[in-house]
Write a protein that holds these residues in place. Structure first.
Motif, PDB file in Angstrom:
ATOM      1  N   GLU A 137       0.830  -1.203   0.000  1.00 17.71           N
ATOM      2  CA  GLU A 137       0.000   0.000   0.000  1.00 17.71           C
ATOM      3  C   GLU A 137       0.863   1.251   0.000  1.00 17.71           C
ATOM      4  OE1 GLU A 137      -3.630   1.846   2.689  1.00 17.71           O
ATOM      5  OE2 GLU A 137      -3.158  -0.273   2.786  1.00 17.71           O
ATOM      6  N   ASP A 138       0.909   1.933  -1.137  1.00 14.51           N
ATOM      7  CA  ASP A 138       1.661   3.171  -1.268  1.00 14.51           C
ATOM      8  C   ASP A 138       0.675   4.335  -1.261  1.00 14.51           C
ATOM      9  OD1 ASP A 138       3.082   5.458  -2.603  1.00 14.51           O
ATOM     10  OD2 ASP A 138       4.689   3.972  -2.742  1.00 14.51           O
ATOM     11  N   THR A 139       1.040   5.425  -0.605  1.00 11.32           N
ATOM     12  CA  THR A 139       0.117   6.558  -0.508  1.00 11.32           C
ATOM     13  C   THR A 139      -0.093   7.260  -1.843  1.00 11.32           C
ATOM     14  OG1 THR A 139       1.906   8.101   0.023  1.00 11.32           O
ATOM     15  CG2 THR A 139       0.835   6.971   1.867  1.00 11.32           C
ATOM     16  N   GLN A 214       7.486   7.081   9.000  1.00 10.26           N
ATOM     17  CA  GLN A 214       6.601   7.114  10.161  1.00 10.26           C
ATOM     18  C   GLN A 214       5.689   5.891  10.184  1.00 10.26           C
ATOM     19  OE1 GLN A 214       4.114  10.581  10.366  1.00 10.26           O
ATOM     20  NE2 GLN A 214       3.140   9.953  12.289  1.00 10.26           N
ATOM     21  N   ARG A 215       5.158   5.532   9.019  1.00 12.50           N
ATOM     22  CA  ARG A 215       4.243   4.383   8.960  1.00 12.50           C
ATOM     23  C   ARG A 215       4.954   3.084   9.330  1.00 12.50           C
ATOM     24  NH1 ARG A 215       2.848   5.145   4.155  1.00 12.50           N
ATOM     25  NH2 ARG A 215       4.185   3.607   3.147  1.00 12.50           N
ATOM     26  N   GLU A 216       6.193   2.913   8.834  1.00 13.74           N
ATOM     27  CA  GLU A 216       6.922   1.668   9.088  1.00 13.74           C
ATOM     28  C   GLU A 216       7.378   1.552  10.539  1.00 13.74           C
ATOM     29  OE1 GLU A 216       7.254  -0.915   7.202  1.00 13.74           O
ATOM     30  OE2 GLU A 216       6.232  -0.005   5.496  1.00 13.74           O
ATOM     31  N   GLY A 218       5.489   1.640  12.970  1.00 15.58           N
ATOM     32  CA  GLY A 218       4.475   0.761  13.540  1.00 15.58           C
ATOM     33  C   GLY A 218       4.357   0.915  15.041  1.00 15.58           C
ATOM     34  N   ASP A 219       4.326  -0.215  15.730  1.00 14.20           N
ATOM     35  CA  ASP A 219       4.210  -0.205  17.188  1.00 14.20           C
ATOM     36  C   ASP A 219       5.570  -0.208  17.873  1.00 14.20           C
ATOM     37  OD1 ASP A 219       1.426  -0.334  17.011  1.00 14.20           O
ATOM     38  OD2 ASP A 219       1.432  -2.530  16.923  1.00 14.20           O
ATOM     39  N   ALA A 220       6.642  -0.243  17.088  1.00 16.90           N
ATOM     40  CA  ALA A 220       7.974  -0.359  17.679  1.00 16.90           C
ATOM     41  C   ALA A 220       8.495   0.966  18.215  1.00 16.90           C
ATOM     42  CB  ALA A 220       8.954  -0.920  16.648  1.00 16.90           C
ATOM     43  N   ALA A 221       8.106   2.080  17.596  1.00 15.88           N
ATOM     44  CA  ALA A 221       8.655   3.376  18.002  1.00 15.88           C
ATOM     45  C   ALA A 221       7.610   4.462  17.821  1.00 15.88           C
ATOM     46  CB  ALA A 221       9.908   3.693  17.180  1.00 15.88           C
ATOM     47  N   ARG A 222       7.754   5.518  18.587  1.00 14.15           N
ATOM     48  CA  ARG A 222       6.817   6.634  18.549  1.00 14.15           C
ATOM     49  C   ARG A 222       7.577   7.924  18.244  1.00 14.15           C
ATOM     50  NH1 ARG A 222       3.605   5.111  24.186  1.00 14.15           N
ATOM     51  NH2 ARG A 222       2.659   3.160  23.414  1.00 14.15           N
ATOM     52  N   VAL A 223       6.936   8.808  17.499  1.00 12.08           N
ATOM     53  CA  VAL A 223       7.565  10.080  17.146  1.00 12.08           C
ATOM     54  C   VAL A 223       7.783  10.913  18.406  1.00 12.08           C
ATOM     55  CG1 VAL A 223       7.298  12.245  15.887  1.00 12.08           C
ATOM     56  CG2 VAL A 223       6.583  10.091  14.824  1.00 12.08           C
ATOM     57  N   ARG A 224       9.016  11.379  18.581  1.00 16.54           N
ATOM     58  CA  ARG A 224       9.335  12.275  19.698  1.00 16.54           C
ATOM     59  C   ARG A 224       9.218  13.725  19.247  1.00 16.54           C
ATOM     60  NH1 ARG A 224      12.239  11.970  24.535  1.00 16.54           N
ATOM     61  NH2 ARG A 224      13.332  13.892  25.109  1.00 16.54           N
ATOM     62  N   TRP A 225       9.789  14.051  18.078  1.00 17.07           N
ATOM     63  CA  TRP A 225       9.658  15.384  17.489  1.00 17.07           C
ATOM     64  C   TRP A 225       9.923  15.292  15.999  1.00 17.07           C
ATOM     65  CZ3 TRP A 225      14.120  16.619  15.038  1.00 17.07           C
ATOM     66  CH2 TRP A 225      15.331  16.161  15.560  1.00 17.07           C
ATOM     67  N   GLN A 226       9.460  16.308  15.284  1.00 21.57           N
ATOM     68  CA  GLN A 226       9.657  16.353  13.834  1.00 21.57           C
ATOM     69  C   GLN A 226       9.754  17.807  13.388  1.00 21.57           C
ATOM     70  OE1 GLN A 226       6.853  16.551  10.911  1.00 21.57           O
ATOM     71  NE2 GLN A 226       8.741  16.819   9.751  1.00 21.57           N
ATOM     72  N   MET A 227      10.663  18.102  12.460  1.00 26.73           N
ATOM     73  CA  MET A 227      10.889  19.463  11.975  1.00 26.73           C
ATOM     74  C   MET A 227      11.046  19.461  10.462  1.00 26.73           C
ATOM     75  SD  MET A 227      13.657  20.618  14.888  1.00 26.73           S
ATOM     76  CE  MET A 227      13.335  20.272  16.629  1.00 26.73           C
ATOM     77  N   ASN A 228      10.633  20.543   9.829  1.00 31.04           N
ATOM     78  CA  ASN A 228      10.659  20.660   8.374  1.00 31.04           C
ATOM     79  C   ASN A 228      11.546  21.823   7.956  1.00 31.04           C
ATOM     80  OD1 ASN A 228       8.462  18.717   8.335  1.00 31.04           O
ATOM     81  ND2 ASN A 228       7.132  20.413   8.879  1.00 31.04           N
TER      82      ASN A 228
END
Length: 440
Positions: A137-139, A214-216, A218-228
């Motif tokens: 499944e590709d977006t 982010q999708r991959e 999964g349940d193994a890791a959670r986003v701590r922060w993100q910058m653009n």
């Protein structure tokens, strides 16, 4: 701010697909205006590529029969390699768009889950950097686009080793950075177990990679922060040149260059002769990441001459105030008619110069950012500062300490977040990133 790096743009933009109503009207010689513009744009693009070190080739072709529009290979064809001695995204020419994202392993996740995650991430990065659609499944966000110089770079934070039972393998180079008086750090936007840097010359390609990473998780890791972030688009200038930051300064002139004989030694961990137990970092590097807010309202009130005195370089072309062009070595001993140093003792370029810091060197490769207007009516804008070195205690730290003690630029910037990450060498064919650590 310890400066900004830039490598010359190595690709060029193709003409816009939008056309005026008379775009197909005949021009001189019977060639349509659309084709004439396309040919001119292609010629300029080819000229830029010839002059850019390490650039991807750009070809132009016009139908010899005068049928159809000009055929241009766009900047989307440029491709970075996933496998290699070093991970892509370190010496890769600066891209137009960037995303930085840090993750923490989820509660209950350990070495096993981290290994599976790095396998997934590596497969995704390899496919996307090659310009191939993802299996399953590709977006569809990046349909029709090529690889566009996409790079996906992975690193490990200090806490990653505790959570995976690999503390004995943690390098001393990941010891916490010292505190600096100019720091106003937000812990929620600092550090992290895992760090991913994404860069591309197309915004949708970069976003597509961000979502896939982010999708991959999964349940193994959670986003701590993100910058653009962003940089100038390839081909936006008449010739490749050093970038400008949001203060309008040509920034990155003093970066070490791969052609220098000691470049590898200063930027990358040696493949042989390193500390015992750290073989997994061979060919790797350490990334210091700082979100540096620029106080632009205050800066822009300064007359240009005062801005130049703060930096020690001319704003127009980046040349040192002592004369010459951008790449002329500044004469730090030169005094003016009044007997004062031409480049002031607290000028940013003087304090950050390697010769003023025992030869300390780092490869600076940042992105600018703008996150809108704050509640107080001032822009939340500045620099996502990323610098690479073989040892941050010999690269970043001594320079930042010196800047912290008396840089004239300090009153116009604020360090708001910080991170330090070990970025292992590039994976060999058949390997995933970090395999030599996780399967040691």
């Amino acid at each position: 701010m310890t400066g900004v790096t830039n490598t010359p743009s190595s690709t060029s933009s193709s003409p816009s697909s939008s056309t005026s109503p008379d775009a197909d009207a005949p021009a001189a010689g019977g060639i349509s205006r659309r084709r004439l513009l396309g040919t001119a744009g292609g010629a300029a693009a080819a000229g830029l590529v010839v002059g850019a070190a390490g650039g991807a080739g750009v070809a132009t072709a016009v139908s010899s029969q005068g049928e159809g529009p000009a055929v241009l290979a766009s900047l989307g064809t440029a491709k970075a390699m996933f496998h290699g001695k070093h991970q892509a995204g370190i010496t890769t020419p600066l891209q137009a768009r960037g995303h930085l994202i840090a993750f923490d392993l989820a509660p209950g996740s350990g070495r096993k889950e981290a290994t599976a995650l790095l396998r997934r991430w590596s497969e995704v990065a390899q496919q996307l950097m090659a310009g191939r659609p993802l299996a399953g499944e590709d977006t569809g966000v990046a349909f029709d686009a090529g690889p566009s110089s996409l790079t996906v770079t992975f690193g490990f934070g200090r806490t990653f080793f505790d959570r995976t039972g690999l503390t004995a393998k943690r390098p001393v180079e990941l010891d916490p950075l010292p505190d600096f008086s100019s720091d106003r750090l937000d812990a929620r936007r600092s550090n992290g177990d895992l760090w991913v840097q994404i860069g591309a010359d197309d915004a949708l390609v970069a976003f597509h990679a961000l979502r896939a990473v982010q999708r991959e998780a999964g349940d193994a890791a959670r986003v701590r922060w993100q910058m653009n972030g962003f940089n100038r688009s390839p081909g936006a200038t008449a010739a490749p040149m050093t970038t400008r930051n949001l203060m309008g300064q040509v920034d990155g002139t003093g970066n070490p260059k791969p052609s220098e004989p000691d470049f590898e030694k200063r930027i990358f961990v040696p493949e042989k002769g390193g500390p015992a137990g750290q073989e997994w970092m061979a060919g790797g590097s350490y990334a210091v990441v700082r979100r540096i807010r620029m106080l632009l309202d205050d800066w822009e009130k300064l007359p240009r001459g005062e801005q130049e005195a703060v930096i020690g370089r001319r704003k127009k072309d980046g040349a040192p105030l002592t004369g010459g062009d951008e790449f002329t070595e500044p004469d730090l001993q030169k005094a003016g008619p009044n007997g004062k140093l031409v480049i002031a003792s607290d000028a940013h370029s003087r304090i950050s110069a390697p010769e003023q810091n025992g030869g300390a060197a780092m490869l600076r490769r940042p992105f600018s950012y703008h996150d809108g207007i704050s509640a107080d009516g001032v822009p939340d804008a500045g620099l996502l500062f990323i610098c690479w070195q073989a040892d941050p205690m010999r690269g970043f730290v001594p320079v930042q300490r010196k800047l912290d003690r008396g840089d004239a630029l300090s009153k116009f910037i604020r360090h708001e977040s910080s991170g330090l990450f070990a970025v292992p060498g590039g994976p060999r064919e058949g390997e995933y990133v970090g395999q030599r650590l996780l399967e040691a």
